[in-house]
Design a protein around this motif. Structure first.
Motif, short mmCIF file in Angstrom:
data_model
loop_
_atom_site.label_atom_id
_atom_site.label_comp_id
_atom_site.label_asym_id
_atom_site.label_seq_id
_atom_site.Cartn_x
_atom_site.Cartn_y
_atom_site.Cartn_z
N GLY A 80 -32.94 19.96 -10.96
CA GLY A 80 -31.83 20.90 -10.85
C GLY A 80 -30.56 20.30 -11.43
O GLY A 80 -30.53 19.13 -11.83
N ALA A 81 -29.49 21.09 -11.44
CA ALA A 81 -28.25 20.67 -12.11
C ALA A 81 -27.12 20.44 -11.11
O ALA A 81 -26.88 21.28 -10.22
CB ALA A 81 -27.81 21.71 -13.13
N LEU A 82 -26.41 19.33 -11.27
CA LEU A 82 -25.16 19.09 -10.57
C LEU A 82 -24.01 19.72 -11.35
O LEU A 82 -24.07 19.86 -12.56
CB LEU A 82 -24.90 17.59 -10.43
CG LEU A 82 -25.90 16.78 -9.61
CD1 LEU A 82 -25.53 15.30 -9.67
CD2 LEU A 82 -25.97 17.27 -8.18
N GLU B 1 -20.30 16.42 -7.62
CA GLU B 1 -20.20 16.37 -6.17
C GLU B 1 -21.23 17.24 -5.46
O GLU B 1 -21.60 16.98 -4.32
CB GLU B 1 -18.79 16.77 -5.73
CG GLU B 1 -17.72 15.78 -6.19
CD GLU B 1 -16.31 16.21 -5.78
OE1 GLU B 1 -16.18 17.29 -5.17
OE2 GLU B 1 -15.36 15.48 -6.09
N SER B 2 -21.68 18.31 -6.13
CA SER B 2 -22.64 19.22 -5.50
C SER B 2 -23.39 19.96 -6.60
O SER B 2 -23.22 19.70 -7.79
CB SER B 2 -21.92 20.21 -4.56
OG SER B 2 -20.96 20.97 -5.27
N GLY B 3 -24.24 20.91 -6.19
CA GLY B 3 -25.03 21.63 -7.16
C GLY B 3 -24.19 22.58 -7.99
O GLY B 3 -23.22 23.17 -7.52
N ALA B 4 -24.56 22.73 -9.27
CA ALA B 4 -23.90 23.72 -10.12
C ALA B 4 -24.18 25.12 -9.58
O ALA B 4 -25.20 25.37 -8.96
CB ALA B 4 -24.41 23.60 -11.55
N PHE C 280 -25.16 27.77 -10.90
CA PHE C 280 -26.30 28.49 -11.45
C PHE C 280 -27.64 27.86 -11.10
O PHE C 280 -28.69 28.47 -11.29
CB PHE C 280 -26.18 28.56 -12.98
CG PHE C 280 -25.92 27.22 -13.62
CD1 PHE C 280 -26.92 26.28 -13.78
CD2 PHE C 280 -24.64 26.90 -14.05
CE1 PHE C 280 -26.67 25.05 -14.35
CE2 PHE C 280 -24.37 25.67 -14.64
CZ PHE C 280 -25.39 24.73 -14.78
N THR C 281 -27.66 26.62 -10.60
CA THR C 281 -28.93 25.91 -10.48
C THR C 281 -29.86 26.56 -9.46
O THR C 281 -29.43 26.99 -8.38
CB THR C 281 -28.71 24.44 -10.12
OG1 THR C 281 -29.95 23.74 -10.22
CG2 THR C 281 -28.16 24.26 -8.70
N ASN C 282 -31.13 26.64 -9.80
CA ASN C 282 -32.12 26.99 -8.80
C ASN C 282 -32.24 25.84 -7.81
O ASN C 282 -31.88 24.69 -8.11
CB ASN C 282 -33.48 27.27 -9.45
CG ASN C 282 -33.52 28.63 -10.14
OD1 ASN C 282 -32.68 29.50 -9.89
ND2 ASN C 282 -34.48 28.82 -11.02
N HIS C 283 -32.77 26.13 -6.65
CA HIS C 283 -32.75 25.13 -5.59
C HIS C 283 -33.91 25.38 -4.64
O HIS C 283 -34.60 26.40 -4.72
CB HIS C 283 -31.41 25.21 -4.82
CG HIS C 283 -31.07 26.59 -4.37
ND1 HIS C 283 -31.44 27.09 -3.13
CD2 HIS C 283 -30.43 27.61 -4.99
CE1 HIS C 283 -31.02 28.35 -3.02
NE2 HIS C 283 -30.41 28.69 -4.13
N GLY C 284 -34.13 24.45 -3.73
CA GLY C 284 -35.20 24.57 -2.76
C GLY C 284 -36.03 23.31 -2.71
O GLY C 284 -35.86 22.39 -3.54
N ARG D 181 -26.72 11.11 -3.38
CA ARG D 181 -27.04 12.39 -2.75
C ARG D 181 -25.96 13.41 -3.15
O ARG D 181 -24.84 13.06 -3.50
CB ARG D 181 -27.09 12.29 -1.22
CG ARG D 181 -28.26 11.47 -0.67
CD ARG D 181 -29.57 12.16 -0.94
NE ARG D 181 -30.71 11.46 -0.35
CZ ARG D 181 -31.40 10.50 -0.96
NH1 ARG D 181 -31.02 10.10 -2.18
NH2 ARG D 181 -32.42 9.94 -0.38
N ALA D 182 -26.32 14.68 -3.11
CA ALA D 182 -25.38 15.75 -3.39
C ALA D 182 -25.72 16.93 -2.49
O ALA D 182 -26.86 17.07 -2.02
CB ALA D 182 -25.46 16.19 -4.85
N GLU D 183 -24.74 17.76 -2.24
CA GLU D 183 -24.98 18.94 -1.40
C GLU D 183 -25.31 20.12 -2.31
O GLU D 183 -24.55 20.48 -3.22
CB GLU D 183 -23.75 19.27 -0.56
CG GLU D 183 -23.99 20.47 0.35
CD GLU D 183 -22.84 20.74 1.29
OE1 GLU D 183 -22.50 21.92 1.48
OE2 GLU D 183 -22.27 19.76 1.81
N VAL D 184 -26.46 20.73 -2.05
CA VAL D 184 -26.89 21.90 -2.80
C VAL D 184 -27.30 22.98 -1.79
O VAL D 184 -28.28 22.82 -1.08
CB VAL D 184 -28.07 21.58 -3.74
CG1 VAL D 184 -28.51 22.83 -4.49
CG2 VAL D 184 -27.69 20.48 -4.72
N ARG D 185 -26.50 24.02 -1.72
CA ARG D 185 -26.76 25.15 -0.81
C ARG D 185 -27.01 24.67 0.62
O ARG D 185 -27.95 25.08 1.28
CB ARG D 185 -27.95 25.96 -1.32
CG ARG D 185 -27.79 26.49 -2.73
CD ARG D 185 -26.78 27.61 -2.80
NE ARG D 185 -26.50 28.03 -4.18
CZ ARG D 185 -26.27 29.28 -4.53
NH1 ARG D 185 -26.28 30.23 -3.61
NH2 ARG D 185 -26.01 29.59 -5.79
N GLY D 186 -26.17 23.77 1.07
CA GLY D 186 -26.22 23.31 2.45
C GLY D 186 -27.18 22.18 2.72
O GLY D 186 -27.23 21.67 3.84
#
Length: 474
Positions: free
Chosen positions: A314-316, A321-324, A326-330, A446-451
């Motif tokens: 996925g993309a930062l 600092e966190s997810g872009a 547009f990035t898919n996540h999960g 580490r980065a925060e992506v959708r919580g």
């Protein structure tokens, strides 16, 4: 994802596949495109069973026509898949959902999915674009910057990029001196204006070369047709690439399709099984739909039998600092890497090339984020966007003369691929899967992506970009 952007891209892809009737998937699966009136099956007994089951169901169901059911073509020699017609593509209602329901009960009894949509796989800035490229200032260097170290043919890591082809002047960019492959078929129109997505494969190769100079990169123009290919054809094209060049250490793939099925793509079964039995590592972009719906083939990383041979990325966002947005996540996304406002090679190194924007920026992030994302800035008006009269009317034109900024998981994937290749060189590792596992094990970022707090790779030569959107004129 903003529906207007998806519809703009749908029309673009439909023009690139003029002989294929395409339709869009349900609203709960953003970015899903597939062939209308056709299901994809494996050959042999499974194909016969599906054909009979669909015809029987259509015979019993008012409004469905059993005479339409039949094979479109024989099973492909290498992949074994075949297309079964389940309706009149020129008709109104798409019959694919009816056909898939007709075989579900049998699938549950057998424990194996027998039929699926014939998806359109597309480069990960296509039907789900992060943005369009932006010219980089001449004073700006690549980002990630070019790493130190030389090229040793005896130990160079082999990287195969499956994408659009190389632009004609790519060798004018020194990091691409050891890059070969297919030329981009057509770069400009009769007016000399750059076509959309030209330079996508070159940009990716530039990122890999910057992070891992000791690589032999081959770019294959497998996705030269607007970055789109039918699932029924894609595995055959992948086999053509590896048969031509040999199985590489790493495949960098920035293309795919969303799909709610949890066992992958029927059309890729044969290729993925052979990949599993090789030593090659597939590094695949997670897609830009801003969704947790699996994006294949990246989502194979979540299947136990493919966990060691597929790395989904996925993309930062630009500041890391966190997810872009547009990035898919999960949980099927293994790692995130910088993927917003990266700077790499595009085209125009020898002679500057004009480009006209196809899409307009937005007043608000189309994925609901609240940072200075590429949805908003730099502002431009595009050809395909409706209501251009409300945003300035005339589409904006820019000139490319070498490097550009671009965003998408398309570019996070080669960051990860480059870091794996660099580790192989630094530690003398010859197994790319072992190198990837050790890279992830050693990663403390580490980065925060959708919580969720997720693993993140931030290359040492990458510079965070902190963007402030200028105020609009009163």
């Amino acid at each position: 994802m903003a529906p207007e952007r998806f519809h703009e891209q749908f029309e673009h892809i439909r023009r690139s596949l003029p002989d294929v009737p395409l339709t869009m998937g349900p609203d709960d699966t953003p970015g899903l495109l597939y062939e209308k009136g056709v299901v994809l099956v494996r050959g042999g007994e499974e194909a016969r069973f599906v054909e009979d089951a669909v015809r029987a169901h259509f015979t019993e169901t008012p409004g469905l026509v059993p005479d339409h059911v039949g094979r479109v073509d024989p099973p492909a020699d290498r992949t074994g898949v075949t297309r079964i017609r389940v309706g009149d593509p020129a008709g109104g209602e798409d019959t694919v959902p009816h056909a898939l329901r007709a075989v579900r009960a049998a699938e549950r009894r057998g424990g194996r999915r027998l039929a699926g949509r014939n998806h359109v796989l597309h480069i990960a800035v296509n039907a789900c674009p992060g943005d369009e490229p932006v010219p980089a200032p001449r004073t700006e260097d690549a980002n990630p910057a070019v790493s130190g170290g030389g090229h040793d043919p005896a130990t160079a890591v082999g990287v195969l990029v499956i994408d659009t082809g190389l632009v004609h002047d790519h060798l004018a960019y020194p990091p691409l001196a050891h890059t070969t492959g297919d030329a981009q078929l057509t770069e400009t129109g009769g007016d000399g204006v750059l076509h959309q997505y030209v330079g996508h494969g070159t940009f990716i190769a530039g990122i890999v070369a910057a992070l891992a100079p000791n690589t032999d990169i081959t770019v294959r123009g497998t996705l030269n047709d607007a970055g789109a290919v039918l699932e029924s054809e894609f595995a055959g094209r992948l086999f053509e690439a590896v048969d031509r060049d040999g199985w590489p250490d790493i495949i960098s793939l920035s293309a795919g399709t969303p799909g709610a099925d949890t066992d992958g793509l029927i059309g890729l079964d044969t290729f993925m099984r052979e990949l599993r039995d090789r030593r090659t590592l597939l590094v695949a972009a997670a897609g830009n739909n801003g969704s947790d719906t699996p994006f294949w083939p990246a989502a194979y990383a979540a299947l136990p039998e493919y966990a060691d041979c597929v790395l989904s990325v996925g993309a930062l966002r630009a500041d890391g600092e966190s997810g872009a947005c547009f990035t898919n996540h999960g949980p099927w996304v293994r790692v995130h890497a910088p993927g917003e406002r990266l700077t790499s090679a595009l085209t125009g190194f020898v002679t500057p090339v004009p480009y006209v924007y196809q899409h307009s920026t937005y007043d608000d992030c189309r994925f609901g984020s609240d940072y200075a994302c590429t949805c908003l800035y730099p502002r431009h008006t595009g050809v395909l966007s409706e209501g251009r009269e409300n945003t300035g009317g005339k589409p904006d034109q820019v000139m490319f003369d070498g490097l550009a900024q671009w965003s998408g998981t398309s570019f996070a994937a080669p960051v990860a691929a480059g870091l794996v290749a660099a580790r192989m060189t630094a530690y003398g590792e010859r197994d790319p899967r072992v190198a990837a596992a050790r890279l992830l094990a050693a990663a403390t970022g580490r980065a925060e992506v959708r919580g969720a707090r997720v693993p993140a790779l931030r290359p040492p030569t990458w510079r965070p970009v902190r963007t402030v959107i200028p105020a609009l004129p009163a």
